[in-house]
Scaffold this motif. Structure first.
Motif, short mmCIF file in Angstrom:
data_model
loop_
_atom_site.label_atom_id
_atom_site.label_comp_id
_atom_site.label_asym_id
_atom_site.label_seq_id
_atom_site.Cartn_x
_atom_site.Cartn_y
_atom_site.Cartn_z
N VAL A 167 34.68 59.20 22.48
CA VAL A 167 33.56 59.91 22.12
C VAL A 167 33.14 60.14 20.77
CG1 VAL A 167 33.32 60.88 24.65
CG2 VAL A 167 34.25 62.26 22.57
N GLY A 168 31.93 60.16 20.47
CA GLY A 168 31.37 60.57 19.18
C GLY A 168 30.18 61.65 19.26
N LEU A 169 29.74 61.86 17.96
CA LEU A 169 28.55 62.74 18.00
C LEU A 169 27.51 62.32 16.94
CD1 LEU A 169 27.84 65.76 19.09
CD2 LEU A 169 29.02 66.46 16.90
N ASP A 170 26.24 61.80 17.46
CA ASP A 170 25.39 61.34 16.47
C ASP A 170 23.77 61.85 16.80
OD1 ASP A 170 24.20 60.10 18.71
OD2 ASP A 170 24.54 58.00 18.07
N SER A 171 23.06 61.43 16.00
CA SER A 171 21.44 61.85 16.10
C SER A 171 21.38 62.96 15.03
CB SER A 171 21.21 62.32 17.44
OG SER A 171 19.55 62.35 17.50
N ALA A 172 20.17 63.77 15.15
CA ALA A 172 19.82 64.68 14.03
C ALA A 172 21.05 65.69 13.55
CB ALA A 172 18.45 65.57 14.46
N GLU A 173 21.69 65.47 12.35
CA GLU A 173 22.62 66.41 12.11
C GLU A 173 22.31 67.84 11.71
OE1 GLU A 173 24.87 64.65 8.81
OE2 GLU A 173 26.53 65.90 9.14
N VAL A 174 21.42 68.04 10.72
CA VAL A 174 21.49 69.41 10.24
C VAL A 174 20.57 70.48 11.18
CG1 VAL A 174 19.94 70.63 8.56
CG2 VAL A 174 20.90 68.71 8.06
N GLY A 175 21.54 71.49 11.38
CA GLY A 175 20.74 72.32 12.43
C GLY A 175 21.63 72.19 13.82
N HIS A 176 22.50 71.28 13.73
CA HIS A 176 23.49 70.70 14.95
C HIS A 176 24.71 70.75 14.74
CE1 HIS A 176 19.38 70.41 16.85
NE2 HIS A 176 18.99 69.62 15.82
N PRO A 177 25.51 71.96 14.34
CA PRO A 177 26.59 71.71 13.76
C PRO A 177 27.84 71.20 14.77
CG PRO A 177 26.14 73.87 13.87
CD PRO A 177 25.01 73.16 14.11
N PRO A 178 29.10 70.68 14.35
CA PRO A 178 30.06 70.25 15.31
C PRO A 178 30.46 71.18 15.92
CG PRO A 178 29.93 69.12 13.02
CD PRO A 178 29.11 70.17 12.87
N SER A 179 30.75 72.56 15.74
CA SER A 179 31.34 73.63 16.16
C SER A 179 30.41 73.77 17.60
CB SER A 179 31.19 74.89 15.43
OG SER A 179 29.91 75.21 15.05
N LEU A 180 29.30 73.41 17.67
CA LEU A 180 28.59 73.79 19.19
C LEU A 180 29.27 72.80 20.24
CD1 LEU A 180 25.04 73.54 17.83
CD2 LEU A 180 26.47 75.65 18.50
N PHE A 181 30.00 71.72 19.80
CA PHE A 181 30.46 70.70 20.67
C PHE A 181 31.95 70.64 21.02
CE2 PHE A 181 26.59 69.44 18.92
CZ PHE A 181 25.83 69.03 20.07
N ARG A 182 32.53 72.09 20.73
CA ARG A 182 33.86 72.13 20.77
C ARG A 182 34.51 71.97 22.32
NH1 ARG A 182 37.30 76.84 18.03
NH2 ARG A 182 38.94 77.08 19.60
N ASP A 183 33.85 72.34 22.94
CA ASP A 183 34.42 72.65 24.54
C ASP A 183 34.28 71.28 25.03
OD1 ASP A 183 34.60 75.13 24.44
OD2 ASP A 183 33.01 75.86 25.64
N VAL A 184 33.17 70.60 24.95
CA VAL A 184 32.91 69.21 25.44
C VAL A 184 34.08 68.16 24.80
CG1 VAL A 184 31.07 68.39 24.06
CG2 VAL A 184 31.45 67.31 26.32
#
Ligand code: HPA
Ligand code: ZN
Length: 343
Positions: A167-184
Motif C-alpha cells: 500500500v501507498g499514500l498519494d494525492s494532495a499532500e499538504v494538510g494530510h500528514p502521514p500520521s493520520l494513516f498510522r492505523d491503516v
C-alpha cells in the motif's frame, strides 16, 4: 525478452517504482476509451487536450488527472491501460515495475474493484510473458479522503489480496500528514503488505519523518524536500531508505524551478539511495527513459552515476533477492559495455 537496444543504442536496465497507472493515460487512449464507453470529453482534439497539461502545482494536476478518469469503466479498459504502459516500459529498459493505482477514484466512478484488479492483473501477466517485465501492484490511499476512507478501501481490497503487494499514500499532500494513516498502515502491515508513502514532494521534511516513524514506510516516494533537513538526510543515508525521485514531475508541478536546479546531484552526493521514475508520464512530458536522458543532459550526470541510479532501483524494489542480483548484474554488463575504451 525485453529489448536490449533502443532506437539510439543500448538501453540501461532499470526498475520503475513510482508510476501511477492512471498517470499513463495518454490523450489518444483517453479519446479512444471515451468513445468506447460513451463518455463526453470537453474536446477530442489531441493537441488541445495535450495543451491543457500545464500545471501550477500538484493540486492543479490532480484536478485534471481525476477529471479524466471516468473514461475507465470496464476490465478491458484497465487491461488496455496496463498493457500500454508495460509495452512502453519494456522499450525504456524497465525489467521490474511496481505500479500504483487509485481504487478509491474508480469505486467513486462506479467501477467494481473486481474490474480494476482483473484488468490490471491480466495486463501484468501479459507484460511478464510478452515483454519480460516483472510487475506488481501497490494500492494507494488518497490521503485527502481521510483515514476512515482508507480503512474502508483496505477492507474492500483484501478479498483481492493476491493481486497487490503493498500500500501507498498519494494525492494532495499538504494538510494530510502521514500520521493520520498510522492505523491503516498498521493493518496493512499485519496483512504482510509492503509499505510506501508519498512524502516530501510539496510537504516539508516533517512529512518524511512521519512516514518513517508513524507509518514504518520502507520507501519514500519523492522525498526531495528531505534535503532541507540535514538530520533527516543523515537518517536516510544511514538506513539506506530508498527515495523514488521523479525529476520531470517535479518540474511540471513546479516543485523545483527548473531541471538544472534539481537536487538529484546533491542527493547522490549525500549517499542517498535514490532512483529515477516517471510518476505520471502522460502528463509530465516523458517516461522513465526520458527522465534518465533529461538528467544526464541537464544535470551532467556521469555514466557511473547513471548506473548507480539503476542499481539503486533494483536494490529498492520488492522482488526476490535472486532477481534483484540478476538485474544488477545486467546493469554491470551494461556499464562495462558502455565504458569508454581504455587507453
Ligand atoms: N503526487 C501525489 N499524488 C499523485 C501523484 C503525484 O505526483 N500522481 C498521482 N497521484
Ligand atoms: Zn506519485
Amino acid at each position: 525478452m525485453p529489448p536490449t537496444d533502443g532506437p539510439f543504442g543500448p538501453v540501461m536496465p532499470t526498475a520503475e517504482l513510482h508510476i501511477h497507472i492512471e498517470g499513463t493515460l495518454e490523450p489518444e487512449m483517453l479519446v479512444r476509451l471515451a468513445a468506447r464507453n460513451g463518455v463526453t470529453l470537453p474536446t477530442t482534439d489531441i493537441g488541445e487536450l495535450r495543451s491543457r497539461y500545464r500545471f501550477a502545482d500538484l493540486q492543479s494536476f490532480l484536478d485534471l488527472y481525476y477529471a479524466n478518469l471516468p473514461v475507465l469503466r470496464t476490465e478491458a479498459d484497465f487491461y488496455d491501460l496496463g498493457r500500454a504502459y508495460l509495452e512502453r516500459a519494456a522499450v525504456a529498459g524497465v525489467r521490474r515495475a511496481e505500479i500504483f493505482f487509485d481504487p478509491q477514484t474508480h469505486m467513486a466512478n462506479g467501477v467494481p474493484l473486481a474490474a480494476v484488479f482483473g484488468g490490471l492483473s491480466a495486463a501484468l501477466a501479459d507484460g511478464a510473458a510478452r515483454d519480460g517485465v516483472s510487475a506488481d501492484l501497490i494500492l494507494c490511499f488518497l490521503r485527502d479522503l481521510g483515514a476512515g476512507a482508507a480503512e474502508e478501501t483496505l477492507a474492500a481490497a483484501l478479498p483481492f489480496r493476491e493481486h497487490f503487494i503493498g500500500v501507498g499514500l498519494d494525492s494532495a499532500e499538504v494538510g494530510h500528514p502521514p500520521s493520520l494513516f498510522r492505523d491503516v498502515f498498521g493493518r496493512a502491515a499485519a496483512e504482510r503488505l509492503r509499505l510506501v508513502a508519498h512524502a516530501g514532494e510539496e510537504g516539508g521534511p516533517e512529512y518524511v519523518w512521519e512516514a518513517l516513524d508513524e507509518l514504518a514506510a520502507e520507501r519514500i516516494d519523492h522525498g526531495i524536500r528531505a534535503m532541507e533537513d540535514p538530520r533527516l538526510v543523515g537518517r536516510l543515508r544511514d538506513e539506506q531508505i530508498p527515495l523514488t525521485v521523479c525529476p520531470l514531475s517535479n518540474v511540471a508541478l513546479r516543485v523545483v524551478d527548473a531541471l538544472e536546479a534539481h537536487m538529484l546531484p546533491a542527493m547522490l552526493e549525500a549517499g542517498l539511495r535514490v532512483c529515477l521514475n516517471s510518476d505520471d508520464p502522460a502528463y509530465f512530458g516523458g517516461y522513465i527513459d526520458d527522465n534518465l536522458e533529461a538528467v544526464r543532459r541537464e544535470l551532467g550526470l556521469s555514466d557511473a552515476q547513471m548506473a548507480t541510479l539503476a542499481r539503486n532501483s533494483f536494490d529498492a524494489c520488492f522482488a526476490p533477492d535472486d532477481a534483484k542480483e540478476r538485474w544488477k548484474a545486467e546493469v554491470d554488463d551494461y556499464a562495462a559495455r558502455n565504458a569508454p575504451a581504455a587507453g
